[in-house]
Design a protein around this motif. Sequence first.
Motif, PDB file in Angstrom:
ATOM      1  N   GLY A  44      -6.055 -10.957   7.187  1.00 39.25           N
ATOM      2  CA  GLY A  44      -6.873  -9.888   6.180  1.00 39.25           C
ATOM      3  C   GLY A  44      -6.199  -9.817   4.863  1.00 39.25           C
ATOM      4  N   GLY A  45      -5.436 -10.566   4.278  1.00 37.88           N
ATOM      5  CA  GLY A  45      -4.954 -10.865   2.930  1.00 37.88           C
ATOM      6  C   GLY A  45      -3.730 -10.228   2.625  1.00 37.88           C
ATOM      7  N   GLN A  46      -2.997  -9.729   3.812  1.00 35.85           N
ATOM      8  CA  GLN A  46      -1.710  -8.998   3.594  1.00 35.85           C
ATOM      9  C   GLN A  46      -1.670  -7.812   2.575  1.00 35.85           C
ATOM     10  N   LYS A  47      -2.486  -6.951   2.385  1.00 36.96           N
ATOM     11  CA  LYS A  47      -2.494  -5.705   1.704  1.00 36.96           C
ATOM     12  C   LYS A  47      -1.283  -5.077   1.525  1.00 36.96           C
ATOM     13  N   LYS A  48      -0.902  -4.689   0.397  1.00 38.06           N
ATOM     14  CA  LYS A  48       0.237  -3.876   0.285  1.00 38.06           C
ATOM     15  C   LYS A  48       0.367  -3.138  -1.032  1.00 38.06           C
ATOM     16  N   VAL A  49       1.032  -1.970  -1.027  1.00 35.56           N
ATOM     17  CA  VAL A  49       1.251  -1.185  -2.222  1.00 35.56           C
ATOM     18  C   VAL A  49       2.831  -0.947  -2.331  1.00 35.56           C
ATOM     19  N   VAL A  50       3.053  -0.668  -3.451  1.00 38.29           N
ATOM     20  CA  VAL A  50       4.492  -0.385  -3.817  1.00 38.29           C
ATOM     21  C   VAL A  50       4.483   1.181  -4.497  1.00 38.29           C
ATOM     22  N   LEU A  51       5.068   2.008  -3.663  1.00 36.71           N
ATOM     23  CA  LEU A  51       5.213   3.394  -4.210  1.00 36.71           C
ATOM     24  C   LEU A  51       6.563   3.708  -4.746  1.00 36.71           C
ATOM     25  N   LYS A  52       6.491   4.991  -5.147  1.00 37.10           N
ATOM     26  CA  LYS A  52       7.601   5.567  -5.700  1.00 37.10           C
ATOM     27  C   LYS A  52       8.332   6.538  -4.753  1.00 37.10           C
ATOM     28  N   GLY A  53       9.766   6.335  -4.504  1.00 31.04           N
ATOM     29  CA  GLY A  53      10.366   7.145  -3.606  1.00 31.04           C
ATOM     30  C   GLY A  53      11.422   7.932  -4.327  1.00 31.04           C
TER      31      GLY A  53
END
Length: 112
Positions: A44-53
Amino acid sequence: MKQAIVARTDIGMGQGKLAAQVAHASLSAYEKADKRTRKQWKNGGQKKVVLKGESERQLHELSEIADSRGLPNAVIRDAGHTQLESGTVTALAVGPGDEEVVDRVTGELSLF
């Protein structure tokens, strides 16, 4: 399908260190997923997001929530070879998993 990677903003990682830790987290959580989930996410395209912790504590809390929802996840600790002390928690990956379920764990966080 989606994966969310939460990287700490409170420890002053440089851009290269940040990129490496995000990659470690993504791969580690992927490896914990079952075969069907890995295949679905990959196809499915390896959807990812990078978020602030904000903190180590926050990453551990999010990991516990992910566990309770049956999501693969991985808390990453630095080896201590460059910028950080050995054992410093740097990132958490949640998923791959159903996008709605991942968002229930990480949806309140800001994009990096």
